[in-house]
Design an enzyme around this catalytic site. Structure first.
Site, PDB file in Angstrom:
ATOM      1  N   GLU A 117      -8.900   9.393   4.932  1.00 18.73           N
ATOM      2  CA  GLU A 117      -9.083   7.948   5.012  1.00 18.73           C
ATOM      3  C   GLU A 117      -9.469   7.543   6.424  1.00 18.73           C
ATOM      4  OE1 GLU A 117      -6.265   5.508   2.417  1.00 18.73           O
ATOM      5  OE2 GLU A 117      -5.002   6.949   3.432  1.00 18.73           O
ATOM      6  N   GLU A 118     -10.166   6.418   6.502  1.00 21.91           N
ATOM      7  CA  GLU A 118     -10.554   5.889   7.805  1.00 21.91           C
ATOM      8  C   GLU A 118      -9.333   5.524   8.656  1.00 21.91           C
ATOM      9  OE1 GLU A 118      -9.687   2.567   8.408  1.00 21.91           O
ATOM     10  OE2 GLU A 118      -8.874   2.507   6.380  1.00 21.91           O
ATOM     11  N   THR A 142       0.826  -1.200   0.000  1.00 22.45           N
ATOM     12  CA  THR A 142       0.000   0.000   0.000  1.00 22.45           C
ATOM     13  C   THR A 142       0.866   1.258   0.000  1.00 22.45           C
ATOM     14  OG1 THR A 142      -1.649  -1.207   1.307  1.00 22.45           O
ATOM     15  CG2 THR A 142      -1.894   1.167   1.203  1.00 22.45           C
ATOM     16  N   ASP A 202       1.484   9.616  14.304  1.00 24.31           N
ATOM     17  CA  ASP A 202       2.122   8.294  14.222  1.00 24.31           C
ATOM     18  C   ASP A 202       3.630   8.387  14.021  1.00 24.31           C
ATOM     19  OD1 ASP A 202       2.071   9.252  11.647  1.00 24.31           O
ATOM     20  OD2 ASP A 202       1.810   7.272  10.761  1.00 24.31           O
ATOM     21  N   ASP A 219       5.706   8.413  11.482  1.00 23.53           N
ATOM     22  CA  ASP A 219       6.292   9.345  10.507  1.00 23.53           C
ATOM     23  C   ASP A 219       5.489  10.630  10.350  1.00 23.53           C
ATOM     24  OD1 ASP A 219       4.227   7.880   9.332  1.00 23.53           O
ATOM     25  OD2 ASP A 219       5.069   8.069   7.328  1.00 23.53           O
ATOM     26  N   THR A 271      -7.823   2.253  -1.186  1.00 26.48           N
ATOM     27  CA  THR A 271      -6.972   2.547  -0.030  1.00 26.48           C
ATOM     28  C   THR A 271      -5.540   2.804  -0.500  1.00 26.48           C
ATOM     29  OG1 THR A 271      -8.309   1.232   1.465  1.00 26.48           O
ATOM     30  CG2 THR A 271      -6.002   1.543   2.077  1.00 26.48           C
ATOM     31  N   ARG A 325       7.488  -2.634   3.091  1.00 26.31           N
ATOM     32  CA  ARG A 325       7.578  -2.783   4.555  1.00 26.31           C
ATOM     33  C   ARG A 325       7.915  -4.220   4.903  1.00 26.31           C
ATOM     34  NH1 ARG A 325       2.720   1.085   6.681  1.00 26.31           N
ATOM     35  NH2 ARG A 325       3.489   2.840   5.480  1.00 26.31           N
ATOM     36  N   LYS A 339      -0.686  12.543   3.425  1.00 28.00           N
ATOM     37  CA  LYS A 339      -1.537  12.930   4.526  1.00 28.00           C
ATOM     38  C   LYS A 339      -0.653  13.603   5.583  1.00 28.00           C
ATOM     39  CE  LYS A 339      -1.662   8.175   6.297  1.00 28.00           C
ATOM     40  NZ  LYS A 339      -1.087   7.304   5.270  1.00 28.00           N
ATOM     41  N   ASP A 345       2.312  11.345   9.550  1.00 25.38           N
ATOM     42  CA  ASP A 345       1.267  11.623   8.553  1.00 25.38           C
ATOM     43  C   ASP A 345      -0.144  11.283   9.049  1.00 25.38           C
ATOM     44  OD1 ASP A 345       1.628   8.901   8.395  1.00 25.38           O
ATOM     45  OD2 ASP A 345       2.061   8.852   6.235  1.00 25.38           O
ATOM     46  N   ARG A 346      -0.244  10.495  10.113  1.00 30.22           N
ATOM     47  CA  ARG A 346      -1.584  10.167  10.623  1.00 30.22           C
ATOM     48  C   ARG A 346      -1.955  11.065  11.802  1.00 30.22           C
ATOM     49  NH1 ARG A 346      -2.804   3.790  10.519  1.00 30.22           N
ATOM     50  NH2 ARG A 346      -1.915   3.357   8.476  1.00 30.22           N
ATOM     51  N   ARG A 372      -9.060  -6.795   7.372  1.00 33.95           N
ATOM     52  CA  ARG A 372      -9.748  -5.604   7.873  1.00 33.95           C
ATOM     53  C   ARG A 372     -11.225  -5.708   7.512  1.00 33.95           C
ATOM     54  NH1 ARG A 372      -5.456  -2.771   9.517  1.00 33.95           N
ATOM     55  NH2 ARG A 372      -3.822  -2.031   8.111  1.00 33.95           N
ATOM     56  N   SER A 382       5.891   3.766   9.042  1.00 34.04           N
ATOM     57  CA  SER A 382       4.726   4.496   9.513  1.00 34.04           C
ATOM     58  C   SER A 382       4.353   4.178  10.960  1.00 34.04           C
ATOM     59  CB  SER A 382       3.558   4.222   8.569  1.00 34.04           C
ATOM     60  OG  SER A 382       2.496   5.065   8.888  1.00 34.04           O
ATOM     61  N   HIS A 383       3.154   3.641  11.154  1.00 33.32           N
ATOM     62  CA  HIS A 383       2.633   3.394  12.496  1.00 33.32           C
ATOM     63  C   HIS A 383       3.097   2.041  13.039  1.00 33.32           C
ATOM     64  CE1 HIS A 383       0.274   1.633   9.403  1.00 33.32           C
ATOM     65  NE2 HIS A 383      -0.178   0.748  10.259  1.00 33.32           N
TER      66      HIS A 383
HETATM   67  C1  G16 Z   1      -0.753   3.645   4.458  1.00 31.95           C
HETATM   68  C2  G16 Z   1      -1.389   4.309   3.278  1.00 31.95           C
HETATM   69  C3  G16 Z   1      -2.814   4.653   3.578  1.00 31.95           C
HETATM   70  C4  G16 Z   1      -3.563   3.417   4.016  1.00 31.95           C
HETATM   71  C5  G16 Z   1      -2.862   2.781   5.177  1.00 31.95           C
HETATM   72  C6  G16 Z   1      -3.476   1.450   5.571  1.00 31.95           C
HETATM   73  O1  G16 Z   1      -0.676   4.546   5.515  1.00 31.95           O
HETATM   74  O2  G16 Z   1      -0.701   5.485   2.917  1.00 31.95           O
HETATM   75  O3  G16 Z   1      -3.373   5.190   2.432  1.00 31.95           O
HETATM   76  O4  G16 Z   1      -4.881   3.730   4.366  1.00 31.95           O
HETATM   77  O5  G16 Z   1      -1.521   2.524   4.845  1.00 31.95           O
HETATM   78  O6  G16 Z   1      -3.334   0.566   4.510  1.00 31.95           O
HETATM   79  P1  G16 Z   1      -3.675  -0.966   4.663  1.00 31.95           P
HETATM   80  O7  G16 Z   1      -5.134  -1.011   5.041  1.00 31.95           O
HETATM   81  O8  G16 Z   1      -3.391  -1.542   3.322  1.00 31.95           O
HETATM   82  O9  G16 Z   1      -2.845  -1.521   5.770  1.00 31.95           O
HETATM   83  P2  G16 Z   1       0.615   4.655   6.426  1.00 31.95           P
HETATM   84  O10 G16 Z   1       0.286   5.715   7.436  1.00 31.95           O
HETATM   85  O11 G16 Z   1       0.792   3.287   7.026  1.00 31.95           O
HETATM   86  O12 G16 Z   1       1.724   5.019   5.493  1.00 31.95           O
END
Ligand code: G16
Length: 543
Positions: free
Chosen positions: A363-364, A18, A277, A279, A344, A22, A376, A281-282, A496, A113-114
């Site tokens: 986004e959710e 996504t 989070d 990095d 997503t 990772r 974001k 962005d959240r 999910r 990220s998170h």
């Molecule tokens: C990334 C993407 C988001 C996505 C999220 C969750 O966020 O940039 O657009 O909504 O992952 O994705 P998934 O449902 O595929 O785990 P981040 O903050 O992890 O970079």
């Protein structure tokens, strides 16, 4: 300092998900793993000779080592210049801004990220394009193809570069410009928001708590919220980035940010609470005694964005990912602006933002942002909330209640089943996909299915198509359930389940979303057989 060419072989498992690649940190540390992927990025984007790149990350374990490897490889591959955040730190939105502001050929962001950080946790790397946004699939496909045919990478034999203070230096023929990671970003925020109004609010006794979760946003939040806006010293907590995020999970949701939830639910709660989070962005938003879901936050921000100077002329349009609730759709309808539904992944918003079709996206998964960057942006969302609170002088709870009364309320929750065996998760999705066409008209837990399909997205700007983006089932009462597998996990599969129900009668608004969603939760399990197929009694995380 001579560039050397190292022979290598393709490494399996380097397909970007996504948001970039990772993996477990220990996988990234395996022989050639990082180097192969970096060379594949360079090859996949047509080489980097003479190009300028931005480089930085969220400071997690291995961030510093990976940055040194990337600098040596960039030099050996002929880059002209790399602009790198001091100590190799840059929040994701700050990196996006730097790429745009300096007109670079893109950038590399080191982050998972998170996801937790540390030797036994997660690491990640992604390439952002010259518009500042995450590479779209047309680019990540080329990077992936490059990983599969790789036979060599180029690297300079050299000592570490000193990244401790801003300034210009050289590595071979390449220039390295070390920059303050906060300065440009903070200046951008001052251009977007009414800092005077927010200062006024804070000087009138309004109290806030921002939990940086030991991650990269700490220095940004201290500078902007405390130093520039005058929030009381100590309003930003857990402000020092640490390589393992203080042993925590830098994911701003009610589970992992439970300290913030406790503070906001206490008798002495501040007026406003937020978290970000790994990095930056959240975001997670709370008021005194109230949690705002990301979907509601997006809708409310869209409804009131015109109160911030940058959006005073209104929004060109809004966009949300498919699993995000339809709350923002009704705001768009009432404003007479377009609302786009994308798969997503923030990368899917890039074309809409570039083409001027959308101003706000969300986004959710706790992501909200605008056309100021192409990522974001957690602190931006916090500042937009503060700007709205300053302009209206209403509480978060009042704003929410008014919003639901005017637009209706989308009860919303996401149930995550983590680290499910991949075979079982795939079998569940395949089984469900196979029976979608028979579902309409059938009833489950008292709800009747109206429609069921697999989401595909045709990008209205470049015509590209993304298919297999989640299974969605809608019911006749306006309820909806969506099933998809995460693309950001590093172990097994994460299922999910996104649950939503709509109430438009203000007199019938319930307090507890899980209660309001109980029939949808029961129907989802009956349709997909989650318990039976995964062997799990309950989700691991409920947000
Ligand atoms: C990334 C993407 C988001 C996505 C999220 C969750 O966020 O940039 O657009 O909504 O992952 O994705 P998934 O449902 O595929 O785990 P981040 O903050 O992890 O970079």
């Amino acid at each position: 300092m001579e560039p050397i060419t190292v022979e290598t072989k393709p490494i399996q498992g380097q397909k970007p998900g996504t948001s970039g690649l990772r993996k477990k940190t220990r996988v990234f540390k395996e022989s050639h793993f990082l180097e192969n992927y970096v060379q594949s990025i360079f090859d996949g984007i047509g080489g980097i000779e003479g190009k300028t790149l931005v480089l930085g990350g969220d400071g997690r374990h291995f961030n510093d080592r990976a940055a040194q490897v990337i600098l040596r490889m960039a030099a050996a591959n002929g880059a002209r210049r790399v602009i790198v955040g001091q100590e190799a730190l840059l929040s994701t939105p700050a990196a996006s801004h730097l790429i745009r502001k300096r007109g670079t050929d893109g950038g590399l962001i080191l982050s998972a990220s998170h996801n937790p950080g540390g030797p036994d946790a997660d690491f990640g790397l992604k390439y952002n394009t010259p518009n500042g946004g995450p590479a779209p699939e047309s680019v990540t496909d080329k990077i992936y193809a490059a990983t599969q045919g790789l036979t060599r990478y180029r690297i300079l034999e050299a000592q570490d570069v000193d990244l401790t203070s801003p300034g210009l230096q050289h590595l071979g023929d390449m220039e390295i410009e070390v920059v303050d990671p906060v300065a440009d970003y903070a200046m951008l925020m001052e251009e977007i928001f009414d800092f005077d109004a927010i200062r006024g609010l804070l000087s009138d006794g309004f109290r806030l708590r921002f939990d940086a979760m030991h991650a990269v946003t700490g220095p940004y939040a201290v500078e902007i919220l405390e130093n520039r806006l005058g929030a009381a010293s100590g309003s930003v907590v857990n402000a020092t980035p640490s390589p393992d995020f203080g042993g925590g999970h830098p994911d701003p949701n009610p589970i992992w940010a439970r300290d913030l939830v406790a503070a906001m639910m206490s008798d002495d709660a501040p007026d406003f609470g937020a978290a970000s989070d790994g990095d930056g962005d959240r975001n997670m938003i709370m008021g005194r005694g109230v949690y705002v879901t990301p979907s509601d936050s997006l809708a409310l921000l869209a409804a009131h964005a015109h109160l911030a100077p940058a959006y005073k002329d209104g929004l060109k349009g809004v966009a949300r990912s498919m699993p995000t609730s339809g709350a923002v759709d009704r705001v768009a309808r009432s404003k007479g602006i377009d609302c786009y539904e994308t798969p997503t992944g923030w990368k899917f918003f890039g074309n809409l933002l570039d083409a001027g079709r959308a101003t706000l996206c969300g986004e959710e998964s706790a992501g909200t942002g605008s056309d100021h960057v192409r990522e974001k942006d957690g602190l931006w969302a916090v500042l937009l909330w503060l700007n709205i609170l300053a302009a209206t002088r209403k509480s978060v709870a009042e704003l929410l209640r008014e919003h639901w009364t005017e637009h209706g309320r989308n009860y919303y929750s996401r149930h995550d089943y983590e680290d499910v065996e991949s075979d079982k998760a795939n079998a569940l999705i395949d089984g469900l996909r196979g029976k979608l066409s028979q579902l309409p008209g059938q009833s489950f837990a008292g709800l009747t299915v109206e429609g069921a399909d697999e989401f595909s997205y045709d990008d209205p700007v470049d015509g590209s198509r993304a298919s297999a983006q989640g299974l969605r089932i809608s019911f006749t009462g306006g309820e909806r359930v969506v099933f998809r597998l995460s693309g950001t996990g590093t172990a097994g599969a994460t299922l999910r389940v996104y649950l939503e129900a709509l109430e438009i009668d203000p007199d019938k608004l319930a307090e507890d979303p899980q209660e309001a969603l109980a029939p949808v939760i029961a129907a989802a399990d009956e349709i997909a057989g989650i318990r039976a197929q995964t062997g799990r009694d309950a989700p691991d995380v409920i947000t």
